[in-house]
Design an enzyme around this catalytic site. Structure first.
Site, PDB file in Angstrom:
ATOM      1  CB  SER A 711       4.038 -49.875 -46.012  1.00 62.54           C
ATOM      2  OG  SER A 711       3.927 -50.996 -45.166  1.00 62.54           O
ATOM      3  CE  LYS A 754       6.539 -53.180 -47.450  1.00 61.87           C
ATOM      4  NZ  LYS A 754       6.156 -51.765 -47.359  1.00 61.87           N
TER       5      LYS A 754
END
Length: 805
Positions: A711, A754
């Site tokens: 990511s 996140k």
């Protein structure tokens, strides 16, 4: 070998410490030396052809080698042979020559003492001979009640006329305590030595007589016990013939009654197996080991609650009410749980039997402390069913689940069977905790047993090795919990339906603390609501600055800590009726704050980007830094990065190179280092030279923490593009997304955690992959969506346009 062959005494000679026994002048003994001081003393004696003195250590100082820890007396003698052993020890053969006394220490390394010989005083021969005869008589008496003196040693004592030699012989044979041996050893008056020895011999004779008498009584008792056992066995047989031995018959009859009572409720194979073992037990001798093992088996199997079920009718309203009562937020997990039980209730209402394979096994996955196990507790409470928790963390023996075969010593049923027995129902709620932490070892693979337990196609005929018949587990509600779904083997993962519990937002934590944690902890600590209050700003500060977690477990611990200190304060000062916690006095209750996520300073910087990461305790803002150094285009990566992140960085480097070559990333000529000739001749340098003339160093701070995952691609692209172009990156923007070689932004996981991390860090904008924007945005809490500008991106060009100034 004589003492006269060596120098005169007193003399300075090496000292060897002996832990075990007193040595005597006539002895030739092997000594095993393991410590350096003893080995150095022996080596010095051999090298210089001198005598040594072997002194025993005092009882309380065994193992020590200091001069003060030794008795000041020992045997002077010579070392006849020295051999080094493979284990590092040294074996020496020591011959004792004379008793001696250590007068004082001369040296420490090696240990050397000033030593003089112990000379016996002159004695009255007639008197000493009379005493000697008494000693010999006592020795004969002692040998009659003990095995201390072999015949040849008795003969030596009878025929020898050296008084001190006789004393030393006897002392070395009987087991004397060190202090007794020392007193006899240092005594120079032979008459007194003999008299002291007579006292010791008299004590030994009495002690041995007593031991002999006890042994005789024990032997007689054993014979009596054996006789009684034999007679009892005869009596049992006679009683059996007469039909009067009722105790065992009653026990067997009780087993038969239990079996017949459960016959209709258990399977045919179970009935046959239990009846067969019961018949075997009835034929066995009651004192045989097989009888004991079989009786244990019968006790286990007849406790299994065949046909016993919790009768509470299933109502989804009860489940929904209980879940809402016990848990704040978690809307989607609660909705899925209610749907699961709605199907079950509908089938029950319409009288449709649940087909094999139609049931689903729920698995709650998520970080620690988010409420996985407590959800299972709420389900059990709502259904009024017993709850059995089986901790699978670290389980590596398959027999723990399947049961041990009865041929093994200490065999027991598996944990599932034991759980049913404990629950006293065949339809409990069984929580398989930490199913992702099951280990595989040489004792089997427990996940293979879990496949059968959790597979609705198979668990109606689960076979426990100990029971040796099938159990129907189809009515059991299995709920598994896991922190990391990726660690569960694929075949096992396929049997379960995962309900993900994500991190809580600060607002959710605030509500949970206010509604549940604070009232619960006040009750646990014996405090009234009026005795401890915490202001809303203080509670928010406690959540923000003093906890670092996805769930609320540490928050509960902090509140408990606050309650303890409040309880102490109320007891310490009786005038205080209430303890109030505010932002001002919060530091008085807690030692130090945990800076969970550093807030953005909103100052653009070259070569520093805010990435977003998923961790086991929720999301985090991960800063990625880069610098450039004159070089040849090499890329250095640091920060304890895993293979996936290293690959992301290399792909990002290639993508940025492609952007520069295609002129999609503007590079100023000032950024390109030029040679002297290029400057003087004013040669125009191609922008692509910028990545050929610099070495890049990319670093992810907090280097001790391992980092990996797919990511960090667009963050790597941004930081490399920034450092090569010398353009600043907007510090209020955070980003997450993987990148392909063609520059496409790829989707990622853990988006909710996140974005919560970005919200906590007070970011104003977050870049996420377009596919995640379409698919996952509904899962994001409203307060997070309202505080952040969430921008979907498809290609890296869009990312750079957003972040570079």
């Amino acid at each position: 070998m004589k003492l006269s062959n060596y120098g005169e005494f007193p003399a300075d000679i090496p000292v060897i410490a002996e832990d075990e026994i007193f040595l005597y002048p006539f002895m030739i003994s092997p000594l095993f030396l393991s410590d350096e001081k003893n080995i150095e003393a022996a080596t010095k004696a051999i090298d210089e052809n001198t005598l040594v003195i072997v002194c025993p250590t005092k009882a309380e100082h065994e193992g020590e080698r200091e001069y003060e820890s030794l008795y000041d007396a020992g045997v002077v003698g010579s070392i006849m042979r020295k051999v080094s052993l493979p284990d590092g020890r040294v074996k020496v053969l020591f011959q004792g020559l004379a008793r001696a006394k250590s007068l004082y220490k001369v040296s420490d390394d090696p240990l050397i003492a000033h030593v003089d010989i112990l000379e016996p005083t002159e004695v009255n021969s007639l008197k000493i001979d009379a005493i000697l005869e008494v000693v010999r008589e006592k020795v004969r008496a002692l040998s009659a009640v003990s095995n201390y003196f072999p015949p040849d040693l008795l003969r030596t004592i009878e025929e020898n006329h050296d008084h001190n030699r006789i004393i030393d012989l006897i002392c070395s044979t009987i087991k004397l305590k060190k202090e007794q041996a020392y007193k006899l050893f240092v005594e120079t008056d032979t008459e007194k030595r003999f008299l002291d020895l007579i006292d010791i011999l008299i004590d030994e004779i009495e002690a041995n007589k007593l031991q002999k008498e006890i042994r005789s009584k024990v032997h007689t008792h054993i014979e009596k016990v054996n006789k009684e056992y034999f007679l009892k066995e005869q009596l049992k047989q006679i009683q059996k013939e007469l039909g009067t031995d009722t105790a065992r018959e009653e026990e067997i009859e009780e087993y038969y009654k239990k079996l017949e009572a459960k016959k209709d409720k258990m399977g045919e194979d179970a009935y046959k197996e239990i009846k067969k073992q019961l018949e075997r037990f009835a034929r066995m001798h009651p004192d045989s080991s097989d009888a004991s093992m079989t009786q244990t088996y019968l006790d286990w199997v007849l406790d299994i609650p065949f046909g016993s079920f919790a009768k509470k009718a299933l109502k989804i309203e009860n489940v929904e009410t209980q879940l809402d009562k016990d848990h704040f937020s978690l809307e989607k997990p609660k909705e899925r749980i209610v749907e699961y039980f709605a199907v079950k209730e509908l089938l029950e209402l319409r009288g449709i039997a649940l087909k094999k394979g139609a049931g689903a096994i729920l698995c709650f996955s998520g970080p620690p402390g988010v409420g996985k196990t407590s959800l299972a507790n709420s389900i059990a409470t709502a259904l009024k069913r017993p709850l059995i928790r089986i901790a699978l963390g670290g389980l590596e023996d398959v027999n723990e689940l399947r049961g041990h075969r009865r041929t093994y010593v200490g065999a027991m049923p598996g944990r599932i069977t034991q759980g049913l027995i404990d629950a006293k129902k065949m339809n409990p709620v069984i929580v398989l905790d930490e199913i992702d932490k099951v280990s595989r070892s040489q004792r089997g693979d427990p996940t293979a047993a879990l496949l059968e337990i959790l597979d609705p196609e198979q668990n109606s005929e689960f076979r426990d090795y100990y029971l040796n018949f099938d159990l129907d587990l189809s009515n059991v509600i299995f709920i598994a919990t896991a922190n990391d779904v990726g660690r569960i083997p694929a075949p096992l993962r396929d049997r379960m339906e995962f309900i993900t519990l994500s991190s809580y937002t600060p607002q959710e934590k605030f509500e949970i603390a206010k509604r549940y944690l604070l009232p619960q902890e006040l009750k646990k600590h014996g405090l009234k609501k009026s005795e401890l209050t915490i202001s809303k700003p203080a509670l928010r500060e406690l959540i923000h600055s003093y906890t670092r977690e996805a769930g609320v477990r540490n928050l509960r611990r902090r509140i408990a800590e606050m309650c303890r200190k409040a309880a102490r304060e109320l007891l310490k000062n009786s005038e205080i009726e209430k303890v109030s916690v505010s932002v001002k006095n919060l530091k008085e209750f807690f030692d130090k704050s945990v800076f969970e996520i550093q807030k953005t300073d909103k100052v653009p910087v070259v070569g520093v980007v805010n990435g977003l990461a998923w961790t086991a305790v929720g999301g985090d803002v991960l800063k990625i830094e880069s610098i450039r150094i004159k070089g040849k285009g090499n890329l250095q990566l640091t920060g304890s990065l895993g293979d996936v992140m290293k690959e992301s960085a290399r792909i990002a480097m290639s993508v940025v190179k492609t952007l520069i070559d295609k002129r999609k990333l503007r590079i100023s000529e000032d950024n390109i280092p030029m040679t002297y000739s290029e400057k003087t001749e004013k040669i125009k340098v191609d922008p692509s030279e910028v990545y050929k003339r610099y070495d890049l160093h990319v670093h992810v701070p907090d280097g001790a923490t391992p980092k990996d995952g797919p990511s960090a691609g667009i963050a790597m692209v941004s930081v490399i593009a920034s450092i090569l172009s010398s353009r600043k990156i907007r510090s209020e923007i955070a980003m997450t997304g993987e990148v392909s070689l063609s520059g496409e932004v790829l989707p990622i996981g853990g988006l909710k955690e996140k974005l919560i991390a970005a919200h906590k860090a007070e970011m104003s904008k977050v870049l996420i992959p377009f596919k995640n924007y379409e698919r996952d945005l509904d899962d994001i809490p409203k307060e997070v969506q309202e505080s952040l500008e969430i921008v979907p991106v498809k290609r890296v060009e869009e990312v750079l346009k957003q972040v570079l100034i």
